[in-house]
Design a protein around this motif. Structure first.
Motif, mmCIF file in Angstrom:
data_model
loop_
_atom_site.group_PDB
_atom_site.id
_atom_site.type_symbol
_atom_site.label_atom_id
_atom_site.label_comp_id
_atom_site.label_asym_id
_atom_site.label_seq_id
_atom_site.Cartn_x
_atom_site.Cartn_y
_atom_site.Cartn_z
ATOM 1 N N GLU A 255 8.512 25.245 -5.868
ATOM 2 C CA GLU A 255 9.605 24.071 -5.752
ATOM 3 C C GLU A 255 9.021 23.105 -4.717
ATOM 4 O O GLU A 255 9.411 21.984 -4.977
ATOM 5 N N ARG A 256 8.156 23.567 -3.956
ATOM 6 C CA ARG A 256 7.636 22.416 -2.812
ATOM 7 C C ARG A 256 6.771 21.320 -3.590
ATOM 8 O O ARG A 256 6.524 20.208 -3.230
ATOM 9 N N VAL A 257 5.976 21.943 -4.641
ATOM 10 C CA VAL A 257 5.253 20.898 -5.362
ATOM 11 C C VAL A 257 6.178 20.167 -6.199
ATOM 12 O O VAL A 257 5.887 18.787 -6.257
ATOM 13 N N ARG A 258 7.186 20.732 -6.575
ATOM 14 C CA ARG A 258 8.242 19.731 -7.536
ATOM 15 C C ARG A 258 8.846 18.671 -6.373
ATOM 16 O O ARG A 258 8.821 17.583 -6.849
ATOM 17 N N GLN A 259 9.051 19.300 -5.561
ATOM 18 C CA GLN A 259 9.564 18.213 -4.386
ATOM 19 C C GLN A 259 8.729 17.215 -4.127
ATOM 20 O O GLN A 259 9.030 15.904 -3.990
ATOM 21 N N LEU A 260 7.319 17.656 -3.906
ATOM 22 C CA LEU A 260 6.416 16.553 -3.645
ATOM 23 C C LEU A 260 6.030 15.542 -4.764
ATOM 24 O O LEU A 260 5.881 14.561 -4.481
ATOM 25 N N GLN A 261 6.066 16.300 -5.931
ATOM 26 C CA GLN A 261 6.012 15.382 -7.173
ATOM 27 C C GLN A 261 7.115 14.206 -7.310
ATOM 28 O O GLN A 261 6.883 13.018 -7.398
ATOM 29 N N ALA A 262 8.343 14.563 -7.022
ATOM 30 C CA ALA A 262 9.556 13.667 -7.053
ATOM 31 C C ALA A 262 9.330 12.780 -5.855
ATOM 32 O O ALA A 262 9.606 11.414 -5.916
ATOM 33 N N ARG A 263 9.052 13.203 -4.963
ATOM 34 C CA ARG A 263 8.738 12.087 -3.640
ATOM 35 C C ARG A 263 7.615 11.109 -3.815
ATOM 36 O O ARG A 263 7.757 9.926 -3.605
ATOM 37 N N GLY A 264 6.485 11.836 -4.690
ATOM 38 C CA GLY A 264 5.374 10.607 -4.824
ATOM 39 C C GLY A 264 5.843 9.650 -5.704
ATOM 40 O O GLY A 264 5.886 8.695 -5.979
ATOM 41 N N LEU A 265 6.852 10.291 -6.865
ATOM 42 C CA LEU A 265 7.247 9.636 -8.098
ATOM 43 C C LEU A 265 8.143 8.181 -7.505
ATOM 44 O O LEU A 265 8.016 7.150 -7.760
ATOM 45 N N ARG A 266 9.012 8.673 -6.591
ATOM 46 C CA ARG A 266 9.931 7.800 -5.833
ATOM 47 C C ARG A 266 9.081 6.702 -4.948
ATOM 48 O O ARG A 266 9.415 5.651 -5.062
ATOM 49 N N THR B 182 7.475 4.600 -7.636
ATOM 50 C CA THR B 182 8.533 3.539 -8.422
ATOM 51 C C THR B 182 9.069 2.737 -7.188
ATOM 52 O O THR B 182 9.144 1.229 -7.636
ATOM 53 N N GLY B 183 9.157 2.896 -5.858
ATOM 54 C CA GLY B 183 9.546 2.031 -5.150
ATOM 55 C C GLY B 183 8.688 0.873 -4.715
ATOM 56 O O GLY B 183 9.044 -0.096 -4.656
ATOM 57 N N LEU B 184 7.331 1.293 -4.837
ATOM 58 C CA LEU B 184 6.273 0.069 -4.475
ATOM 59 C C LEU B 184 6.118 -0.412 -5.438
ATOM 60 O O LEU B 184 6.152 -1.989 -5.513
ATOM 61 N N LEU B 185 6.323 -0.130 -6.913
ATOM 62 C CA LEU B 185 6.364 -0.846 -8.053
ATOM 63 C C LEU B 185 7.283 -2.016 -8.360
ATOM 64 O O LEU B 185 7.418 -3.011 -8.547
ATOM 65 N N GLU C 29 7.135 -5.941 -7.994
ATOM 66 C CA GLU C 29 7.615 -6.438 -9.139
ATOM 67 C C GLU C 29 8.916 -7.748 -8.766
ATOM 68 O O GLU C 29 8.675 -8.813 -9.209
ATOM 69 N N ARG C 30 9.567 -7.230 -7.872
ATOM 70 C CA ARG C 30 10.378 -8.423 -7.060
ATOM 71 C C ARG C 30 9.704 -9.519 -6.384
ATOM 72 O O ARG C 30 9.959 -10.816 -6.563
ATOM 73 N N GLY C 31 8.507 -9.126 -5.832
ATOM 74 C CA GLY C 31 7.691 -9.924 -5.174
ATOM 75 C C GLY C 31 6.887 -11.169 -6.246
ATOM 76 O O GLY C 31 7.197 -12.281 -5.910
ATOM 77 N N LEU C 32 6.599 -10.482 -7.239
ATOM 78 C CA LEU C 32 5.996 -11.209 -8.192
ATOM 79 C C LEU C 32 6.927 -12.245 -8.892
ATOM 80 O O LEU C 32 6.532 -13.492 -8.984
#
Length: 419
Positions: free
Chosen positions: A275-286, A289-292, A296-299
């Protein structure tokens, strides 16, 4: 005192036994503490036979006492009890056997045991054996766990079942030992040392179920405490239940309230880790995604700027500026050239006006002697001298006919000629 003996003159066994008995007879009474491991009270016999053992070492001695001595404590003393007795060493010469003849037996009470444990606790604490900086951290996921526990005990079952339920792949190296009684201390010490010597063992659990103060005394023994303190492998103490607190809890790197709690502290839960791994995966994905999205908005904002919408506009603006600068430069250069031309014409006019050739054009002539010297005064020539006259159109020779004083109106002409 040494005896003079040799292979040719040996002493008989009986004499040696009597000599040993004589030496032992010189010893006086001593107070001795130990744990009763064997107790023999034969009906009708006037003597009671005991075996007194050192709880910390594999050493025991036979004790005898008269029945009336033992009857005074018979209600509170049994096998496994700790006692203090006043005895005199005796040597039974026919069998060559040492024993103690007890004249007084005192059971060791709980209060006295606790007082001794408190003194031992203060002594070990003063050496720094309980200091927090000595505690070693537990590994996140031990590959091999050493377990010191009683054979087929509930503590062993709790540790193994709970650990394997949390992480099925966990492995154990189990050492079954006596967890109370006279054999507990040496077996626990040997088991801890043996497991500590195995490089693959990542952590050692010493576990036992709850019990009375007397039952848990082996885990407050000084030798056990020092063995755990000297271990290079992290040790987890899981002795008894929450109220129980032997000295092993203080010296161990981690204290667990129960054997089940020890399994939870040592072995991570595979479900929780997944579950901790899944949470870390979701956190990393967020985060990605937020960085992209932000980039994208900056571009998009950058592409919406005029310089990207009409990139040629910058060139056009610069082209107009370049034309204006070029025209300005041409005008400036024209003005400079015109001014320089005017100044050159004026200077030329001045040069022409001041030139000797211009003077000659006005009808003047320059007279030169044969050596090229310009004649400036009548005194510089003599009659019949041949001079060269230079006029505007060329030169010719003249001869001086006579010398005279020049007329007054002629003075400016002569001056001009000299110039």
């Amino acid at each position: 005192m040494g005896l003079n003996t040799s292979a040719e003159a040996p002493l008989p066994v009986g004499q040696v036994s009597r000599l040993i008995g004589g030496w032992i007879e010189r010893l006086g009474q001593v107070w001795v503490e130990g744990q009763i491991t064997q107790l023999s009270r034969r009906p009708g016999a006037g003597v009671v036979f005991l075996t007194l053992r050192d709880p910390s070492h594999d050493i025991s001695v036979s004790v005898t006492c008269f029945r009336q001595v033992f009857d005074e404590v018979a209600d509170v003393v049994s096998e496994g009890a700790r006692v203090v007795l006043l005895a005199k060493p005796e040597w039974y010469a026919p069998r060559g056997q040492l024993s103690l003849r007890a004249t007084e037996i005192r059971p060791v009470g709980i209060g006295e045991l606790l007082a001794r444990l408190e003194r031992l606790k203060r002594s070990l604490a003063s050496e720094g054996l309980f200091a927090l900086e000595r505690k070693k951290p537990l590994p996140f996921l031990p590959q091999l766990i050493g377990l010191v526990v009683g054979r087929a005990s509930a503590a062993e079952r709790d540790v193994l079942e709970n650990a394997r339920r949390r992480w099925p792949a966990v492995r154990f190296e189990v050492r079954n030992v006596a967890v109370q009684g006279v054999h507990a201390v040496p077996q626990v010490v040997e088991a801890v040392k043996e497991l500590d010597a195995i490089d693959e063992v990542d952590v050692i659990i010493v576990a036992r179920g709850g019990g009375s103060v007397e039952d848990l005394l082996p885990f407050s023994d000084e030798e056990v405490v020092r063995t755990v303190a000297a271990a290079r492998t992290p040790v987890v103490s899981a002795i008894g239940h929450e109220p129980d607190s032997p000295l092993l809890d203080l010296v161990a790197d981690v204290r667990a309230s129960t054997p089940t709690d020890a399994a939870k502290k040592v072995v991570p839960d595979v479900g929780e880790e997944l579950e901790r791994v899944r949470q870390l995966q979701a956190r990393g994905l967020r985060a990605v995604t937020g960085l992209l999205d932000r980039e994208e908005r900056g571009l998009a904002h950058a592409l919406a700027r005029p310089v990207f919408v009409h990139p040629q506009r910058m060139v056009e603006i610069r082209e107009d500026e370049l034309d204006a600068l070029l025209a300005r430069a041409r005008r400036t250069l024209g003005h400079l050239l015109d001014r320089a031309d005017s100044e050159l014409a004026h200077t030329l006019a001045r040069v022409v006006a001041l030139s000797p050739a211009a003077t000659l054009e006005r009808g003047y002539a320059v007279l030169q002697r044969a050596d090229g010297h310009v004649v400036r005064s009548p005194q510089e020539v003599a009659a019949h001298d041949v001079l060269r006259a230079r006029v505007a159109e060329g030169t010719f020779s003249v001869e001086v006919s006579s010398l005279g004083v020049p007329e007054a109106p002629e003075a400016p002409a002569a001056t001009a000629a000299s110039e």
